[in-house]
Write a protein that holds these residues in place. Structure first.
Motif, PDB file in Angstrom:
ATOM      1  N   LEU A 116       0.820  -1.205   0.000  1.00 47.63           N
ATOM      2  CA  LEU A 116       0.000   0.000   0.000  1.00 47.63           C
ATOM      3  C   LEU A 116       0.856   1.258   0.000  1.00 47.63           C
ATOM      4  CD1 LEU A 116      -2.827  -1.071   2.473  1.00 47.63           C
ATOM      5  CD2 LEU A 116      -3.131  -0.492   0.056  1.00 47.63           C
ATOM      6  N   THR A 117       1.946   1.247   0.744  1.00 44.47           N
ATOM      7  CA  THR A 117       2.844   2.404   0.773  1.00 44.47           C
ATOM      8  C   THR A 117       3.420   2.667  -0.619  1.00 44.47           C
ATOM      9  OG1 THR A 117       3.415   2.063   3.101  1.00 44.47           O
ATOM     10  CG2 THR A 117       4.952   3.359   1.780  1.00 44.47           C
ATOM     11  N   THR A 118       3.853   1.598  -1.296  1.00 45.18           N
ATOM     12  CA  THR A 118       4.374   1.752  -2.647  1.00 45.18           C
ATOM     13  C   THR A 118       3.281   2.240  -3.586  1.00 45.18           C
ATOM     14  OG1 THR A 118       5.959  -0.040  -2.248  1.00 45.18           O
ATOM     15  CG2 THR A 118       5.544   0.565  -4.538  1.00 45.18           C
ATOM     16  N   GLN A 119       2.076   1.698  -3.421  1.00 45.59           N
ATOM     17  CA  GLN A 119       0.955   2.138  -4.245  1.00 45.59           C
ATOM     18  C   GLN A 119       0.689   3.626  -4.070  1.00 45.59           C
ATOM     19  OE1 GLN A 119      -1.238   1.668  -7.045  1.00 45.59           O
ATOM     20  NE2 GLN A 119      -1.430  -0.371  -6.148  1.00 45.59           N
ATOM     21  N   MET A 120       0.724   4.086  -2.827  1.00 45.32           N
ATOM     22  CA  MET A 120       0.503   5.508  -2.549  1.00 45.32           C
ATOM     23  C   MET A 120       1.589   6.382  -3.176  1.00 45.32           C
ATOM     24  SD  MET A 120      -0.461   5.363   1.501  1.00 45.32           S
ATOM     25  CE  MET A 120      -1.865   4.465   2.155  1.00 45.32           C
ATOM     26  N   GLN A 121       2.817   5.941  -3.092  1.00 44.94           N
ATOM     27  CA  GLN A 121       3.940   6.791  -3.465  1.00 44.94           C
ATOM     28  C   GLN A 121       4.255   6.774  -4.960  1.00 44.94           C
ATOM     29  OE1 GLN A 121       7.041   5.377  -0.851  1.00 44.94           O
ATOM     30  NE2 GLN A 121       6.282   6.569   0.887  1.00 44.94           N
ATOM     31  N   PHE A 122       3.903   5.689  -5.648  1.00 42.50           N
ATOM     32  CA  PHE A 122       4.257   5.570  -7.067  1.00 42.50           C
ATOM     33  C   PHE A 122       3.050   5.639  -7.998  1.00 42.50           C
ATOM     34  CE2 PHE A 122       8.016   4.123  -5.020  1.00 42.50           C
ATOM     35  CZ  PHE A 122       9.063   4.285  -5.912  1.00 42.50           C
ATOM     36  N   GLY A 123       1.856   5.542  -7.448  1.00 42.56           N
ATOM     37  CA  GLY A 123       0.669   5.561  -8.291  1.00 42.56           C
ATOM     38  C   GLY A 123      -0.426   6.381  -7.654  1.00 42.56           C
ATOM     39  N   LEU A 124      -1.670   6.039  -7.969  1.00 43.92           N
ATOM     40  CA  LEU A 124      -2.826   6.717  -7.398  1.00 43.92           C
ATOM     41  C   LEU A 124      -3.643   5.687  -6.633  1.00 43.92           C
ATOM     42  CD1 LEU A 124      -3.970   9.048 -10.331  1.00 43.92           C
ATOM     43  CD2 LEU A 124      -2.540   9.617  -8.351  1.00 43.92           C
ATOM     44  N   LEU A 125      -3.568   5.771  -5.315  1.00 39.66           N
ATOM     45  CA  LEU A 125      -4.291   4.832  -4.475  1.00 39.66           C
ATOM     46  C   LEU A 125      -5.778   4.838  -4.793  1.00 39.66           C
ATOM     47  CD1 LEU A 125      -4.153   2.874  -2.044  1.00 39.66           C
ATOM     48  CD2 LEU A 125      -4.485   4.866  -0.559  1.00 39.66           C
ATOM     49  N   ARG A 126      -6.310   5.972  -5.203  1.00 37.22           N
ATOM     50  CA  ARG A 126      -7.734   6.106  -5.487  1.00 37.22           C
ATOM     51  C   ARG A 126      -8.215   5.109  -6.542  1.00 37.22           C
ATOM     52  NH1 ARG A 126     -12.063   5.817  -6.783  1.00 37.22           N
ATOM     53  NH2 ARG A 126     -13.821   7.257  -6.662  1.00 37.22           N
ATOM     54  N   HIS A 127      -7.304   4.626  -7.395  1.00 36.73           N
ATOM     55  CA  HIS A 127      -7.710   3.732  -8.476  1.00 36.73           C
ATOM     56  C   HIS A 127      -7.208   2.296  -8.279  1.00 36.73           C
ATOM     57  CE1 HIS A 127      -9.336   7.131 -10.541  1.00 36.73           C
ATOM     58  NE2 HIS A 127      -8.171   7.753 -10.538  1.00 36.73           N
ATOM     59  N   PHE A 128      -6.673   1.976  -7.107  1.00 34.66           N
ATOM     60  CA  PHE A 128      -6.197   0.620  -6.810  1.00 34.66           C
ATOM     61  C   PHE A 128      -7.388  -0.336  -6.704  1.00 34.66           C
ATOM     62  CE2 PHE A 128      -4.611  -2.182  -3.135  1.00 34.66           C
ATOM     63  CZ  PHE A 128      -4.081  -3.130  -3.998  1.00 34.66           C
ATOM     64  N   VAL A 129      -7.247  -1.534  -7.289  1.00 31.12           N
ATOM     65  CA  VAL A 129      -8.368  -2.483  -7.323  1.00 31.12           C
ATOM     66  C   VAL A 129      -8.431  -3.397  -6.102  1.00 31.12           C
ATOM     67  CG1 VAL A 129      -8.607  -2.454  -9.827  1.00 31.12           C
ATOM     68  CG2 VAL A 129      -7.047  -4.108  -8.755  1.00 31.12           C
ATOM     69  N   ILE A 147     -12.221  10.600   2.825  1.00 33.08           N
ATOM     70  CA  ILE A 147     -11.335   9.449   2.950  1.00 33.08           C
ATOM     71  C   ILE A 147     -12.157   8.159   2.943  1.00 33.08           C
ATOM     72  CG2 ILE A 147      -9.496   8.381   4.291  1.00 33.08           C
ATOM     73  CD1 ILE A 147      -8.777  11.094   3.086  1.00 33.08           C
ATOM     74  N   GLY A 148     -13.364   8.211   3.501  1.00 34.43           N
ATOM     75  CA  GLY A 148     -14.237   7.050   3.469  1.00 34.43           C
ATOM     76  C   GLY A 148     -14.602   6.649   2.046  1.00 34.43           C
ATOM     77  N   GLU A 149     -14.782   7.631   1.173  1.00 33.44           N
ATOM     78  CA  GLU A 149     -15.049   7.329  -0.234  1.00 33.44           C
ATOM     79  C   GLU A 149     -13.875   6.585  -0.854  1.00 33.44           C
ATOM     80  OE1 GLU A 149     -15.920   9.674  -4.458  1.00 33.44           O
ATOM     81  OE2 GLU A 149     -15.800  10.785  -2.576  1.00 33.44           O
ATOM     82  N   LEU A 150     -12.654   7.002  -0.491  1.00 33.21           N
ATOM     83  CA  LEU A 150     -11.452   6.306  -0.953  1.00 33.21           C
ATOM     84  C   LEU A 150     -11.451   4.859  -0.451  1.00 33.21           C
ATOM     85  CD1 LEU A 150      -8.496   6.078  -2.010  1.00 33.21           C
ATOM     86  CD2 LEU A 150      -7.768   7.084   0.159  1.00 33.21           C
ATOM     87  N   VAL A 151     -11.799   4.660   0.813  1.00 38.09           N
ATOM     88  CA  VAL A 151     -11.841   3.320   1.394  1.00 38.09           C
ATOM     89  C   VAL A 151     -12.832   2.438   0.639  1.00 38.09           C
ATOM     90  CG1 VAL A 151     -12.528   2.014   3.447  1.00 38.09           C
ATOM     91  CG2 VAL A 151     -11.058   4.033   3.676  1.00 38.09           C
ATOM     92  N   TYR A 154     -14.045  -2.173  -2.898  1.00 34.51           N
ATOM     93  CA  TYR A 154     -15.005  -2.835  -3.788  1.00 34.51           C
ATOM     94  C   TYR A 154     -15.271  -2.087  -5.098  1.00 34.51           C
ATOM     95  CZ  TYR A 154     -19.367  -5.059  -5.329  1.00 34.51           C
ATOM     96  OH  TYR A 154     -20.332  -5.713  -6.054  1.00 34.51           O
ATOM     97  N   ASP A 155     -15.511  -0.789  -5.020  1.00 30.19           N
ATOM     98  CA  ASP A 155     -16.013  -0.068  -6.186  1.00 30.19           C
ATOM     99  C   ASP A 155     -15.044  -0.085  -7.361  1.00 30.19           C
ATOM    100  OD1 ASP A 155     -18.273   0.507  -4.715  1.00 30.19           O
ATOM    101  OD2 ASP A 155     -17.628   2.528  -4.155  1.00 30.19           O
TER     102      ASP A 155
END
Length: 473
Positions: A399-412, A454-458, A463-464
């Motif tokens: 998750l840390t790598t996802q946050m720092q190198f990409g956009l966590l908002r679009h992680f599946v 932040i809840g929308e991000l969660v 799932y979404d």
């Protein structure tokens, strides 16, 4: 007396160490349904709504995580995968669990007993094994804990199995026609075609001929057979492919005439050299990539496993039995070349890549980031923490790598990659860790304190996002 009587073991706020984390989990993550887009669950169990007699049938017969732990604890193989009774094998696991303190298996075991079995306030041990065994059998005898019932208890809406191209998919068809929940979709796993160096390759071609109705003599015949199977999978709702690439390689594909010669030599039992194997595999993989892109499918690549290291274990028990490890091959350049070859043809499908060696996190996340685009949010995905990494530390690193190198908002998000119906508790484990990370960043002032935002991000990550990624074109 416990050291801290105020903190219950794995209580409602398990892993949630601050108020923002608790609110994000309880108000947003906990109630989200599950789309498990990569598993090795049995289609038979789901389609036939199998009833399980006991915990060994449900829990231990295919779980090589637990098998490895029992071997580490000195349990004889007879009581792990051998001819011991189900009750003896369960007792062996109960003897091992107290030794798992500090290992994620200790948490997973008790999460799985609590939900959906409802066995709470009991730590599994040799002393409690009989009570747990009896209680579990009583509850498994109820209709609510059939295979489909268990999936519904976890609120699994969609589950994707892993299926060979020669599979007829009758179980998927029958399950879809029944209208039963959850949705069960196949995944196209064409490893046997890509691994031309394997001893069983020629026999597999015969099976592919039978399944497709195409006689395979030339390379274009092989592609025609695969095309027929892709159509068959598409007709059964397939949205994904999957490939295990232990040592990704890339060479410029040979000419069609050379591919014909390589296939003919291999069909006659001759083994190819390393470059010839790589050329053949590259040609098939690139053709498949074009097909996946054309069909709007997602391509998954699992990278870097060392499989079946114990030849004795492989001979006695078979593959996927707990004799695998993290590999240390380097593959950035060949993987980038594969993506680039497809991208040049505008035929790079949406892709999820999973690495087994956490050393490769940053490399892989930056590599997939180089091929984003085409108006698709998160087209290229640095996939969830996989296999040896799906514990707290590994999930946090991913998750840390996802946050720092990409956009966590679009992680599946998370998946199980499991053969056990009880493993869906790992989605809850992931969600707690995820909310704890975000809650800590809120407390530090690194994220805004807007819990609705932040809840929308969660909700998106839980799932979404995967629903959009798989089903929106």
């Amino acid at each position: 007396m416990t050291f801290n009587d105020k903190i219950a073991f794995m209580g409602p706020d398990f892993l949630l160490e601050n108020e923002p984390a608790r609110r994000l989990y309880h108000e947003h993550a906990a109630a989200m349904p599950i789309c498990d887009y990569h598993s090795h669950l049995s289609p038979v169990e789901i389609a036939d709504d199998v009833r399980f007699d006991n915990l060994t049938e449900l829990w231990l017969k295919g779980d090589h995580y637990k098998w490895r732990a029992m071997r580490c604890a000195g349990i004889d193989e007879r009581r792990i995968t051998g001819d011991a009774s189900d009750r003896e094998r369960f007792q062996a696991w109960a003897e091992t669990v107290p030794d798992c303190l500090g290992n994620p298996l200790y948490h997973w075991t008790h999460l799985e007993l609590r939900h959906p079995l409802g066995i709470e306030d009991t730590l599994l041990s040799p002393a409690t094994a009989e009570d747990v065994w009896v209680t579990a059998r009583e509850r498994l005898a109820t209709p609510q804990l059939s295979a489909q019932g268990i999936l519904q208890r976890f609120d699994v809406r969609t589950v994707c199995t892993t299926d060979d191209p020669v599979d007829g998919l009758e179980l998927h068809r029958r399950h879809a026609e029944s209208g039963a929940a959850p949705i069960m979709l196949p995944t196209f796993r064409a490893d046997a075609v890509l691994k031309v160096e394997q001893p069983g390759f020629v026999d597999y071609l015969a099976a592919l001929e039978t399944a497709s109705g195409v006689e395979i003599r030339r390379f274009e015949d092989l592609l025609a057979a695969l095309h027929q199977r892709l159509d068959h999978f598409a007709a059964h709702g397939c949205r994904l492919s999957d490939h295990s690439l232990e040592r990704p390689a890339f060479v410029e594909p040979p000419s069609v005439s050379e591919l014909d010669r390589l296939l003919d030599r291999r069909r006659r039992g001759e083994m190819l050299n390393g470059d010839e194997n790589a050329g053949f595999t590259t040609a098939v993989l690139l053709w498949l990539g074009h097909e996946y892109a054309r069909r709007g499918w997602v391509m998954q690549l699992h990278l870097g496993a060392l499989r079946s290291l114990s030849q004795r274990g492989l001979a006695d028990i078979g593959p996927n039995s707990g004799f695998d490890a993290i590999g240390d091959v380097t593959y950035a350049e060949p993987l980038a070349a594969i993506f680039d070859a497809l991208d040049r043809d505008r035929a790079l499908p949406r892709t999820v890549v999973y690495n087994l060696n956490p050393r490769d996190n940053e490399m892989l996340a930056s590599l997939v980031g180089s091929f984003q685009g085409d108006g698709i949010p998160g087209k290229m995905q640095f996939g969830a923490a996989w296999w040896f990494n799906d514990q707290r530390d590994g999930i946090e690193r991913q998750l840390t790598t996802q946050m720092q190198f990409g956009l966590l908002r679009h992680f599946v998000g998370m998946l199980t990659d499991s053969r056990s119906l009880l493993s869906f508790s790992r989605h809850d484990y992931f969600r707690r860790i995820f909310c704890q990370m975000l809650g800590t960043q809120i407390q530090r002032g690194e994220l805004p304190g807007d819990l609705d935002r932040i809840g929308e991000l969660v909700r998106a990550v839980c799932y979404d996002n995967v629903q959009r990624y798989l089903f929106e074109r």
